[in-house]
Scaffold this motif. Sequence first.
Motif, short mmCIF file in Angstrom:
data_model
loop_
_atom_site.label_atom_id
_atom_site.label_comp_id
_atom_site.label_asym_id
_atom_site.label_seq_id
_atom_site.Cartn_x
_atom_site.Cartn_y
_atom_site.Cartn_z
N GLY A 103 -4.87 4.05 1.09
CA GLY A 103 -4.36 4.23 2.45
C GLY A 103 -4.30 2.90 3.18
O GLY A 103 -5.22 2.09 3.07
N LEU A 129 8.97 9.83 2.44
CA LEU A 129 10.00 9.25 1.59
C LEU A 129 11.11 10.27 1.41
O LEU A 129 10.87 11.37 0.94
CB LEU A 129 9.33 8.93 0.25
N GLY A 144 6.83 7.77 8.36
CA GLY A 144 7.49 9.02 7.96
C GLY A 144 7.23 9.33 6.50
O GLY A 144 6.26 8.88 5.92
N THR A 173 -4.22 7.81 11.10
CA THR A 173 -4.36 6.72 10.12
C THR A 173 -3.35 5.60 10.39
O THR A 173 -3.65 4.42 10.17
CB THR A 173 -4.20 7.25 8.67
N LEU A 230 3.64 14.38 2.55
CA LEU A 230 3.06 13.04 2.37
C LEU A 230 3.59 12.06 3.42
O LEU A 230 3.87 10.90 3.13
CB LEU A 230 3.33 12.55 0.96
N THR A 231 3.76 12.56 4.62
CA THR A 231 4.20 11.69 5.72
C THR A 231 3.02 10.87 6.23
O THR A 231 1.86 11.26 6.03
CB THR A 231 4.80 12.55 6.86
N PHE A 291 0.83 -1.21 0.00
CA PHE A 291 0.00 0.00 0.00
C PHE A 291 0.86 1.25 0.00
O PHE A 291 1.89 1.31 0.68
CB PHE A 291 -0.89 0.04 1.25
N ASP A 292 0.39 2.27 -0.73
CA ASP A 292 0.94 3.62 -0.60
C ASP A 292 -0.08 4.58 -1.17
O ASP A 292 -0.93 4.17 -1.98
CB ASP A 292 2.29 3.76 -1.32
N VAL A 293 0.00 5.83 -0.73
CA VAL A 293 -0.93 6.83 -1.24
C VAL A 293 -0.29 7.68 -2.34
O VAL A 293 -0.96 8.54 -2.91
CB VAL A 293 -1.45 7.74 -0.09
N1 SAH Z 1 11.05 7.35 6.72
C1 SAH Z 1 11.40 6.21 5.88
C2 SAH Z 1 10.59 6.14 4.61
C3 SAH Z 1 9.12 6.16 4.88
S1 SAH Z 1 8.25 6.03 3.42
C4 SAH Z 1 12.92 6.26 5.58
O1 SAH Z 1 13.58 7.20 6.01
O2 SAH Z 1 13.40 5.36 4.89
C5 SAH Z 1 6.62 6.21 3.99
C6 SAH Z 1 5.65 6.00 2.85
O3 SAH Z 1 4.35 5.95 3.43
C7 SAH Z 1 5.62 7.11 1.79
O4 SAH Z 1 5.86 6.53 0.52
C8 SAH Z 1 4.17 7.67 1.89
O5 SAH Z 1 3.63 8.02 0.63
C9 SAH Z 1 3.44 6.49 2.49
N2 SAH Z 1 2.18 6.81 3.15
C10 SAH Z 1 1.82 7.94 3.80
N3 SAH Z 1 0.55 7.83 4.28
C11 SAH Z 1 0.11 6.58 3.92
C12 SAH Z 1 -1.11 5.86 4.11
N4 SAH Z 1 -2.14 6.40 4.78
N5 SAH Z 1 -1.19 4.62 3.61
C13 SAH Z 1 -0.17 4.06 2.93
N6 SAH Z 1 1.01 4.69 2.72
C14 SAH Z 1 1.14 5.94 3.21
#
Ligand code: SAH
Length: 194
Positions: free
Chosen positions: A84, A106, A104, A119, A113-114, A55-57
């Motif tokens: 989500g 990306l 967190g 959620t 987009l954290t 999953f990712d948004v």
């Molecule tokens: N902090 C990490 C990387 C986190 S990536 C590091 O340093 O390596 C977190 C991912 O979660 C991002 O791609 C973001 O788009 C995704 N995300 C955010 N909210 C979300 C949700 N409600 N459902 C699924 N993915 C989500």
Amino acid sequence: MSGQALAPSARHIAARAFEGYLRAGDTAVDATLGRGRDCARLCELVGETGRVFGFDVQPQALVETRALLAQRGLLPRAGLFLMGHERMAEVVPPGVRLAAFNLGWLPGHDKRLTTRTDTTLQAVEAALALLAPGGALVVCCYPGHPEGKREQDAVEAFARGLPPSLYLALFHRFVNGGPGAPSCLVVERLAPAV
Ligand code: SAH
């Protein structure tokens, strides 16, 4: 931290948990695809007969993950959803062996987009409800920014409230790594004694 250590970071602890819990044929969840590296690892570990739900948004996360999996011949093992993670129960069947969260934002992408505390908590609860006995949740937290600290506190409080007869909850934190050091929560659903 030393590169010689067995598990010098929260990510290493997560990676070791993936290896410890997953076997060929298992079902796994990658709740935060990002660039897809965890998803690729999960696909390797569940083997040809296993399944990984991702999953990712962010559309870009799915594009990058799909490309990485295709390059490694792992795409047939994965179902990727632009959705989500709090809605995972709509598509993931019960019996998940491992659900991975890397919270967190990306690195190098839009910080707005954290993942977010409300959620994230909903998704952690959804994942827990889908776990097979003996399965586990693995959550990497990044408390170095305010929302990440709130998230870490919330998932830790949630884990602390789980009944010890049903779940084992272990919170890995590098106590001399500074207040922002990433942490890793592992929650295992205990299998009933036979
Ligand atoms: N902090 C990490 C990387 C986190 S990536 C590091 O340093 O390596 C977190 C991912 O979660 C991002 O791609 C973001 O788009 C995704 N995300 C955010 N909210 C979300 C949700 N409600 N459902 C699924 N993915 C989500």
